[in-house]
Design an enzyme around this catalytic site. Structure first.
Site, PDB file in Angstrom:
ATOM      1  N   LYS A 182      54.316 -36.296 -69.198  1.00 29.37           N
ATOM      2  CA  LYS A 182      54.621 -35.714 -70.520  1.00 29.37           C
ATOM      3  C   LYS A 182      56.049 -36.018 -70.973  1.00 29.37           C
ATOM      4  CE  LYS A 182      54.941 -32.415 -67.206  1.00 29.37           C
ATOM      5  NZ  LYS A 182      54.067 -32.287 -66.044  1.00 29.37           N
TER       6      LYS A 182
ATOM      7  N   LYS B 188      55.088 -30.890 -73.649  1.00 30.44           N
ATOM      8  CA  LYS B 188      53.649 -30.820 -73.903  1.00 30.44           C
ATOM      9  C   LYS B 188      53.367 -30.548 -75.383  1.00 30.44           C
ATOM     10  CE  LYS B 188      52.944 -29.563 -69.120  1.00 30.44           C
ATOM     11  NZ  LYS B 188      53.018 -28.468 -68.130  1.00 30.44           N
TER      12      LYS B 188
ATOM     13  N   ASP C 189      59.712 -28.113 -70.201  1.00 28.43           N
ATOM     14  CA  ASP C 189      58.441 -28.723 -69.790  1.00 28.43           C
ATOM     15  C   ASP C 189      57.354 -28.413 -70.828  1.00 28.43           C
ATOM     16  OD1 ASP C 189      56.489 -29.786 -67.587  1.00 28.43           O
ATOM     17  OD2 ASP C 189      55.701 -27.818 -68.149  1.00 28.43           O
TER      18      ASP C 189
ATOM     19  N   GLY D 268      48.442 -28.657 -59.884  1.00 33.05           N
ATOM     20  CA  GLY D 268      47.756 -28.783 -58.598  1.00 33.05           C
ATOM     21  C   GLY D 268      47.223 -30.181 -58.409  1.00 33.05           C
TER      22      GLY D 268
ATOM     23  N   THR E 162      51.970 -36.325 -55.339  1.00 31.96           N
ATOM     24  CA  THR E 162      50.859 -35.386 -55.291  1.00 31.96           C
ATOM     25  C   THR E 162      49.663 -35.873 -56.113  1.00 31.96           C
ATOM     26  OG1 THR E 162      52.513 -33.654 -55.181  1.00 31.96           O
ATOM     27  CG2 THR E 162      50.266 -32.951 -55.588  1.00 31.96           C
TER      28      THR E 162
ATOM     29  N   GLY F 179      53.926 -21.707 -53.890  1.00 31.93           N
ATOM     30  CA  GLY F 179      53.686 -23.109 -54.237  1.00 31.93           C
ATOM     31  C   GLY F 179      53.494 -23.327 -55.732  1.00 31.93           C
TER      32      GLY F 179
END
Lengths: 427, 427
Positions: free
Chosen positions: A107, A206, A202, A303, A15, A188
């Site tokens: 990350k 970060k 996750d 995105g 992506t 999505g």
């Protein structure tokens, strides 16, 4: 203005990689005009050919072997966008050893192998940029480096996982956890397997990246307190709202008493805190520093195009600057223990609906000198078994409150899963 | 890392200038370590000696004549912090003509003489930085230049005047305009003469600076629609809140149908818009661009140390980069006329409390094909004379709604000062 030529290789055409390819093709002329930098994509690499076909990349511009890029003498900057940590590290290592600048959005790689990458880079004097690794398209890393680091950074707090934030936003509209995840997947905003998002890992990656960027400190995931949003119910969001708070999954880093406090957990955030109004798939990071005070950056945390735009800004940055900034890492700070955390707390505990039960609970709190600020006991409008009681405590130690909860758990009339959340009262 | 030496001269030792002096003295070693830049204050200039005494600046480091700085061969960067436009322009001109880079926090100077300064700079190839001119300490100019401009910027909306925002925040707690201003002055968030803040002109200066930065377009103040917050009452804030909105003084710039729409006015902002929750003395700027989508930056819009920190970041930036970015100014766009603005509107109109009056008003709206979304008529709980009626319209043209209002004003039973505010419904 002298035109600077920069040759790049993109490794990973998922992506983000596809987005970078698209933006660079569309914006090459604009970037030349604005910044005096001519970015040429020398070659792209992927193990699959599907993006190659979609993006109409020529055979001569494509390879399945990353070494063709990392060892190409014409390539100045290697952009690693494959994700994961094993092959991604090999790519990074090979790129740096061959004298390339490195850009990554990874990350997990930075959190787990950041120290090794820094060591390799220190031998070549080349740079690494990683804007897209935190907050997707939000230009937070660049802003910290260029504008905030002048001042001492005291703390950061961030909503850094769009999936969790989207799920919590749905839950605040009385949609239960499992249904909210399904809806997030359908919209999505969540992967089919969103475990790493939901369980806070996750966000923890970060936090590690930000601790490095803000404080110059290395943190290991295993040394952090990490809790996800699995135990939050829509009832918790509802009660919090009535009390003037929202529940957000926060990644936190701060220097306190010469210790580094780095953690991830859901917390109650007061409605007038700017983070409280970051809803749906949006991300935001609030950085508090000495002269600037609170500063917040808000935008799309994921995105294709937002994240790709961050990667492109990294290419421009790495091309314009002679050298990266060197964050002072002289001091090694030991980790602050979550047990010592002093905070107000939100406690949800289920009791069997019998007279005297609540009294027993409050007297246990009293034994541990935990003062109660507010109690809500609302039978009826909840989907939680038993009668959920919400207690807001005054400031106390996490450790002490947990001790009291453990004592409560031993009582027959107390449900299995009390929920304890810190209340972040100040900005 | 090679140490770069940068010699600066500070002209103007008021609040910001003193802050810059303090931060540089405190942070010189840190900046050397982080960025490899050694910033030396060669000389400071002010017409008064009071700051010189306070900051303990030596005689040899001080002058009352700005030319001693602008013409000093050892000075690389001139920092203009005196405010105003006349002498400030002279300083800028002399600095540029003597081959210096220029840093300023002066939005009035940039708004009124920006084009002339650009022309002078184009002859020397030197740069100008002006981070502190918009949003105080918020690093918005740098972020736009480094990270957002890659993408086409579609629009910006900002809360860029701390005084107005503080006053409006107080008014939302039922404090009336005049009292709110007094309280803002007492709290140090408003000047004794806060006319330029309250009437929107300060925000308009910042809109001009942002139009240049985001779109590369020059705007003249006289071509902009500028309205301040003088006519807002706490009743308007109360009604808006009940309808799901907040009232904020917005500076707006956007490209629409190949025209530049630049304006300043109070507007209703939906409570889920991130700008709605920017309260008290805080500022925020929301920039919408093609790939990034909405991005917002939030922080202190004024104050000695935040603003000075922005100036210091400019020094570092100007020292690290060979050249400024060149914003494309090829296209000249004509101005969008506020009359053509299509928007939902908030209308407050005072009527004498007689039957039929409201019917007459709504039938006038009907004549102009203005559809009504909501009406609030609350006699009693208002301090406004007559009976204030609040009407929310559906989308229509500003021009058309104004025509209807002018017709209403001719009626005997209508009060003198109807209030019309656009509703900003989307992010």
């Amino acid at each position: 203005m002298v035109m600077k030529k920069v040759n790049i290789g993109i490794i990973g055409l998922g992506t983000i990689g596809s987005g970078v390819y698209k933006i660079l093709n569309e914006r090459r002329a604009r970037i030349k005009k604005l910044y005096g930098i001519d970015i040429k994509i020398v070659r792209c690499c992927d193990i699959s050919e599907s993006s190659k076909r979609k993006l109409k990349i020529s055979n001569s511009q494509f390879t399945k072997d990353f070494r063709v890029i990392t060892r190409d003498k014409n390539v100045d900057v290697v952009i690693e966008l494959i994700g994961g940590t094993k092959v991604a590290y090999k790519i990074s290592e090979d790129a740096i050893k061959n004298g390339k600048n490195l850009i990554t959005a990874n990350k997990a790689l930075l959190a787990e192998r950041g120290k090794d990458i820094d060591k390799l880079l220190s031998k070549t004097g080349k740079n690494i940029n990683y804007e897209a690794s935190v907050g997707g398209g939000i230009p937070i890393i660049g802003t910290i480096r260029d504008s905030i680091l002048i001042n001492n950074i005291l703390s950061f707090q961030g909503i850094m996982n769009g999936t969790c934030n989207y799920v919590l936003s749905l839950m605040s509209r009385k949609i239960e956890f499992q249904d909210a995840i399904k809806a997030a997947q359908k919209a999505g905003f969540a992967e089919t397997d969103s475990t790493l998002d939901i369980n806070g890992k996750d966000t923890a990656h970060k936090v590690v990246v930000l601790c490095k960027t803000c404080f110059g400190l290395d943190v290991k995931l295993k040394d952090m307190f990490i809790e996800g949003i699995e135990n939050i119910t829509s009832y918790d969001l509802d009660c919090s709202e009535k009390l003037g708070y929202k529940i957000k999954l926060l990644g936190i880093g701060r220097i306190i008493n010469n210790h580094l406090d780095a953690r991830v957990h859901p917390a109650l955030v007061r409605q007038d805190n700017p983070l409280a109004n970051v809803d749906n798939e949006f991300n935001a990071i609030l950085v508090n520093s000495k002269n600037l005070g609170p500063f917040m950056s808000y935008g799309y945390g994921a995105g294709m195009l937002p994240t790709a735009s961050a990667v492109v800004s990294d290419i421009i940055r790495i091309s314009r600057e002679d050298s990266n900034i060197k964050i002072n890492q002289a001091k090694r700070l030991s980790m602050y223990k979550i047990d010592n955390l002093e905070s107000k707390f939100y406690l949800r505990i289920e009791l069997q609906d019998e007279s005297g039960n609540l009294g027993t609970i409050t007297s246990i709190l009293g034994q541990y000198k935990i003062s109660i600020d507010k109690i809500i006991q609302n039978s009826g409008d909840s989907k939680v078994k038993g009668v959920p009681v919400i207690i807001l405590t005054k400031k106390n130690k996490f450790h002490t409150v947990n001790k009291a909860i453990n004592k409560m758990k031993k009582l027959k009339f107390v449900g299995n899963n009390p929920l304890l959340l810190p209340i972040e009262d100040s900005i």
